[in-house]
Design an enzyme around this catalytic site. Structure first.
Site, mmCIF file in Angstrom:
data_model
loop_
_atom_site.group_PDB
_atom_site.id
_atom_site.type_symbol
_atom_site.label_atom_id
_atom_site.label_comp_id
_atom_site.label_asym_id
_atom_site.label_seq_id
_atom_site.Cartn_x
_atom_site.Cartn_y
_atom_site.Cartn_z
ATOM 1 N N ALA A 11 0.815 -1.215 0.000
ATOM 2 C CA ALA A 11 0.000 0.000 0.000
ATOM 3 C C ALA A 11 0.851 1.268 0.000
ATOM 4 O O ALA A 11 0.385 2.328 -0.402
ATOM 5 C CB ALA A 11 -0.932 -0.007 1.203
ATOM 6 N N ARG A 16 11.199 7.096 -1.223
ATOM 7 C CA ARG A 16 12.622 7.228 -1.555
ATOM 8 C C ARG A 16 12.946 6.926 -3.016
ATOM 9 O O ARG A 16 14.042 7.191 -3.481
ATOM 10 C CB ARG A 16 13.456 6.323 -0.628
ATOM 11 C CG ARG A 16 13.664 6.929 0.744
ATOM 12 C CD ARG A 16 14.296 5.949 1.701
ATOM 13 N NE ARG A 16 13.330 4.972 2.176
ATOM 14 C CZ ARG A 16 13.649 3.918 2.932
ATOM 15 N NH1 ARG A 16 14.905 3.701 3.275
ATOM 16 N NH2 ARG A 16 12.719 3.077 3.337
ATOM 17 N N THR A 81 2.211 -1.610 9.357
ATOM 18 C CA THR A 81 2.128 -2.969 8.796
ATOM 19 C C THR A 81 1.068 -3.818 9.510
ATOM 20 O O THR A 81 0.431 -4.667 8.879
ATOM 21 C CB THR A 81 3.502 -3.661 8.870
ATOM 22 O OG1 THR A 81 4.034 -3.498 10.198
ATOM 23 C CG2 THR A 81 4.479 -3.065 7.881
ATOM 24 N N GLY A 142 14.143 -3.765 11.760
ATOM 25 C CA GLY A 142 13.730 -4.254 13.064
ATOM 26 C C GLY A 142 14.714 -5.332 13.502
ATOM 27 O O GLY A 142 15.216 -6.093 12.679
ATOM 28 N N GLU A 157 11.869 -2.157 16.620
ATOM 29 C CA GLU A 157 12.160 -1.331 15.451
ATOM 30 C C GLU A 157 13.374 -0.438 15.716
ATOM 31 O O GLU A 157 13.644 -0.073 16.867
ATOM 32 C CB GLU A 157 10.945 -0.469 15.094
ATOM 33 C CG GLU A 157 9.767 -1.269 14.580
ATOM 34 C CD GLU A 157 10.124 -2.121 13.371
ATOM 35 O OE1 GLU A 157 10.526 -1.573 12.341
ATOM 36 O OE2 GLU A 157 10.012 -3.353 13.472
ATOM 37 N N ASN A 230 14.315 0.016 -1.669
ATOM 38 C CA ASN A 230 13.776 1.283 -1.180
ATOM 39 C C ASN A 230 14.105 2.456 -2.095
ATOM 40 O O ASN A 230 13.401 3.437 -2.113
ATOM 41 C CB ASN A 230 14.308 1.586 0.226
ATOM 42 C CG ASN A 230 13.739 0.619 1.239
ATOM 43 O OD1 ASN A 230 12.527 0.387 1.276
ATOM 44 N ND2 ASN A 230 14.591 0.015 2.031
ATOM 45 N N ASN A 389 3.034 2.880 -48.707
ATOM 46 C CA ASN A 389 1.817 2.232 -48.203
ATOM 47 C C ASN A 389 0.812 3.205 -47.619
ATOM 48 O O ASN A 389 -0.292 2.838 -47.299
ATOM 49 C CB ASN A 389 2.192 1.182 -47.135
ATOM 50 C CG ASN A 389 2.940 1.804 -45.960
ATOM 51 O OD1 ASN A 389 3.649 2.801 -46.115
ATOM 52 N ND2 ASN A 389 2.781 1.228 -44.792
ATOM 53 N N TYR A 390 1.185 4.474 -47.473
ATOM 54 C CA TYR A 390 0.346 5.412 -46.727
ATOM 55 C C TYR A 390 0.064 6.621 -47.582
ATOM 56 O O TYR A 390 0.990 7.274 -48.087
ATOM 57 C CB TYR A 390 1.121 5.814 -45.464
ATOM 58 C CG TYR A 390 0.351 6.658 -44.483
ATOM 59 C CD1 TYR A 390 -0.939 6.310 -44.091
ATOM 60 C CD2 TYR A 390 0.922 7.799 -43.931
ATOM 61 C CE1 TYR A 390 -1.635 7.088 -43.173
ATOM 62 C CE2 TYR A 390 0.235 8.577 -43.008
ATOM 63 C CZ TYR A 390 -1.043 8.218 -42.634
ATOM 64 O OH TYR A 390 -1.729 8.980 -41.729
ATOM 65 N N ALA A 426 15.035 -1.251 -62.451
ATOM 66 C CA ALA A 426 15.580 -0.282 -61.483
ATOM 67 C C ALA A 426 15.004 1.093 -61.764
ATOM 68 O O ALA A 426 14.796 1.481 -62.911
ATOM 69 C CB ALA A 426 17.101 -0.255 -61.601
HETATM 70 C C1 UD1 Z 1 9.306 -3.327 8.393
HETATM 71 C C2 UD1 Z 1 9.372 -4.021 9.749
HETATM 72 C C3 UD1 Z 1 10.837 -4.185 10.164
HETATM 73 C C4 UD1 Z 1 11.579 -4.957 9.105
HETATM 74 C C5 UD1 Z 1 11.410 -4.304 7.741
HETATM 75 C C6 UD1 Z 1 11.975 -5.212 6.674
HETATM 76 C C7 UD1 Z 1 7.362 -3.321 10.914
HETATM 77 C C8 UD1 Z 1 6.807 -2.467 11.984
HETATM 78 N N1 UD1 Z 1 8.667 -3.236 10.711
HETATM 79 O O1 UD1 Z 1 9.847 -2.027 8.568
HETATM 80 O O2 UD1 Z 1 10.913 -4.867 11.407
HETATM 81 O O3 UD1 Z 1 12.942 -5.046 9.449
HETATM 82 O O4 UD1 Z 1 10.012 -4.100 7.442
HETATM 83 O O5 UD1 Z 1 11.989 -4.558 5.438
HETATM 84 O O6 UD1 Z 1 6.618 -4.067 10.322
HETATM 85 N N2 UD1 Z 1 2.919 -1.115 4.202
HETATM 86 C C9 UD1 Z 1 1.583 -1.094 3.935
HETATM 87 N N3 UD1 Z 1 0.766 -0.391 4.745
HETATM 88 C C10 UD1 Z 1 1.222 0.286 5.833
HETATM 89 C C11 UD1 Z 1 2.599 0.249 6.099
HETATM 90 C C12 UD1 Z 1 3.424 -0.458 5.272
HETATM 91 O O7 UD1 Z 1 1.111 -1.698 2.977
HETATM 92 O O8 UD1 Z 1 0.406 0.902 6.524
HETATM 93 C C13 UD1 Z 1 3.789 -1.876 3.322
HETATM 94 C C14 UD1 Z 1 4.802 -1.010 2.608
HETATM 95 O O9 UD1 Z 1 4.276 -0.573 1.363
HETATM 96 C C15 UD1 Z 1 5.970 -1.963 2.429
HETATM 97 C C16 UD1 Z 1 5.845 -2.884 3.618
HETATM 98 O O10 UD1 Z 1 4.528 -2.749 4.108
HETATM 99 O O11 UD1 Z 1 5.827 -2.740 1.255
HETATM 100 C C17 UD1 Z 1 6.861 -2.563 4.740
HETATM 101 O O12 UD1 Z 1 6.592 -1.259 5.208
HETATM 102 P P1 UD1 Z 1 7.750 -0.272 5.588
HETATM 103 O O13 UD1 Z 1 7.178 0.983 6.084
HETATM 104 O O14 UD1 Z 1 8.750 -0.211 4.496
HETATM 105 O O15 UD1 Z 1 8.383 -1.074 6.826
HETATM 106 P P2 UD1 Z 1 9.781 -0.813 7.469
HETATM 107 O O16 UD1 Z 1 9.768 0.459 8.201
HETATM 108 O O17 UD1 Z 1 10.816 -1.034 6.442
#
Ligand code: UD1
Ligand code: CA
Length: 457
Positions: A11, A16, A81, A142, A157, A230, A389-390, A426
């Site tokens: 989502a 970045r 997440t 994390g 985290e 990222n 052709n055109y 030709a």
């Molecule tokens: C997360 C983990 C971290 C881990 C890392 C690995 C958590 C809290 N932390 O951190 O421990 O080391 O991934 O890469 O889970 N996303 C959603 N909806 C949201 C938030 C995120 O769909 O509300 C998706 C993002 O698009 C992404 C993925 O979840 O694809 C991870 O989210 P991101 O914010 O990148 O997590 P990190 O901070 O990297």
């Protein structure tokens, strides 16, 4: 085998990347990034697969249009997440089994790794299993916190870790197996009292431990595999690793790749044994190349079907075309979509074709444009021939019979037919149909004015 469902988190926007396109739609080795983890989940045996989508939701859905195993869950606001997984569970009502949770930005993850993780999770009847890796530089991830006996106790985290925890090198990949009963029962217990004010999915580990359930970590064999993309630097690194994997497969199947580091073959390309690919070629998705072919340097091929023993010379571009056997193309030829070449056809340098059929043994060796044409067998197309052709509004067809000889610098003003076994002299501009076995010639008779230059001076 227990039933397995997957949730793929996608989502987020991917700030970045500094892009108008969300991160998971950026292509890597020929596929949108998110197609890679989805394929790995599918190959590991999971069905259905729920995509958590938010930004550019329609475009993400479009990648999987028509796939029966894909479901989408909308996460309007990205609250973390844990919240994302809660949204996904609404698309899995009554599901019983194991839930695999992945991220859309890990294109290097392999199905084998997921299968190993699932086995480990099932054999140990775990509530949660997390895929981890040891990293020299764990910053940003994390960290996996273990108790003195080595059991996993929680994940902390980066932004919440104390200095001691920041020293931990075992990181959370963001990839998990969870028992569905545990997941449905516990997802609402996650709070957002942390440094980012987000609902952390990672809190589920401590929750499982508190409930006295089994919580395990399994380390990935290669730390590479769990690399999340990222930014565009990581995008390029991921592309390089995927290309190496793809090229390796082709080489093991008998294809010679002279310099695999600079050969770009997308996922989903088939190449026969004893074909040689020279450096700097790009071969796009859906292409099928036969055995014993030679593809010279700087050539780009997409969506083509190429028979055995073909020779594509340097710097040619072939798009959505079909070639028989023993066909020669290039150097510097351009086959545009809808080109169909029979066996032993020869297309030489600076020839452009579009929507043509050319019969066995026919040749256009130099500097020619052939569009919207049907050309028979053993036809010779002379240097500088152009199918006109055109007319500015419509496209018209040129039909050339078998054994025709078209001389150099001929214009064929379509619609026009040249009957079999005829010869077009030709310099002729063909505006009316030529009957079979005839000579067509349209030239203004030449006059020589003797001594003309001398008189001018
Ligand atoms: C997360 C983990 C971290 C881990 C890392 C690995 C958590 C809290 N932390 O951190 O421990 O080391 O991934 O890469 O889970 N996303 C959603 N909806 C949201 C938030 C995120 O769909 O509300 C998706 C993002 O698009 C992404 C993925 O979840 O694809 C991870 O989210 P991101 O914010 O990148 O997590 P990190 O901070 O990297
Ligand atoms: Ca984050």
């Amino acid at each position: 085998m227990k039933s397995v469902a997957s949730i793929v988190l996608a989502a987020g926007k991917g700030t970045r990347m500094k892009s108008g396109l969300i991160k998971v739609l950026h292509p890597v080795a020929g596929l949108p990034m998110i197609a890679w983890p989805v394929t790995a989940a599918r190959d590991a045996g999971s069905d259905p697969i729920v995509l958590v989508i938010g930004h550019q939701a329609n475009a993400v859905q479009g990648v999987f249009r028509g796939a029966a195993d894909i479901r989408c869950a909308m996460q309007e606001e990205q609250l973390g997440t844990g919240h994302a997984v809660a949204c996904a569970l609404e698309a899995l009502p009554g599901f019983q089994g194991t839930v695999l949770i992945l991220c859309g930005d890990t294109p290097l993850l392999r199905a084998e790794t997921l299968k190993n993780m699932l086995h480990y999770h099932h054999n140990n009847q775990a509530a949660v299993t997390v895929l981890t890796a040891l990293m020299d530089d764990p910053y940003g991830y994390g960290r996996v916190v273990r108790d003195p006996s080595g059991l996993v106790s929680r994940i902390v985290e980066q932004k919440d870790a104390d200095p001691e925890e920041q020293e931990i090198r075992e990181i959370n990949s963001g990839i998990y197996c969870m028992d569905s009963n545990f997941l449905f029962a516990s997802i609402r217990e996650i709070g957002n009292d942390n440094a980012q004010g987000e609902y952390y999915l990672t809190d589920l580990l401590a929750i499982a431990v508190r409930k006295g359930l089994t919580c395990l970590a399994i380390q990935a064999a290669e730390a590479d595999e769990i690399m999340g993309v990222n930014d565009r630097i990581q995008l390029a690194s991921a592309g390089l690793i995927l290309r190496r994997r793809i090229n390796r497969e082709h080489m093991l199947n008998g294809v010679t790749i002279i310099d695999p580091e600079v050969t770009y073959i997308d996922q989903g390309v088939t190449i026969g044994a004893d074909t040689t690919i020279h450096p700097g070629c790009h071969i796009g998705e859906g292409t099928i190349i036969g055995c014993g072919c030679e593809i010279e340097t700087g050539t780009s091929i997409s969506g083509c079907r190429i028979g055995d023993d073909c020779h594509i010379k340097a710097a040619s571009v072939l798009e959505n075309s079909e070639l028989g056997e023993d066909v020669t193309v290039g150097p510097m030829a351009h086959l545009r979509p809808g080109t169909t070449l029979g066996n032993k056809v020869k297309i030489g340098n600076f020839v452009e074709t579009k929507k043509i059929i050319m019969g066995e043994g026919s040749k256009a060796s130099h500097l020619t444009y052939l569009g919207d044409a049907e050309i028979g067998r053993n036809v010779n197309i002379g240097c500088g021939t152009i199918t006109c052709n055109y007319d500015g509004v419509n496209k018209h067809r040129t039909v050339i019979g078998d054994d025709v000889f078209i001389g150099s610098d001929v214009q064929l003003v379509a619609p026009v037919n040249v009957g079999r076994n005829s010869l077009v002299a030709a310099g002729t501009t063909v505006t009316i149909d030529v009957p079979p076995d005839s000579l067509a010639i349209s030239r203004i008779p030449q006059i020589n004015k003797n001594g003309w230059r001398l008189k001018k001076k």
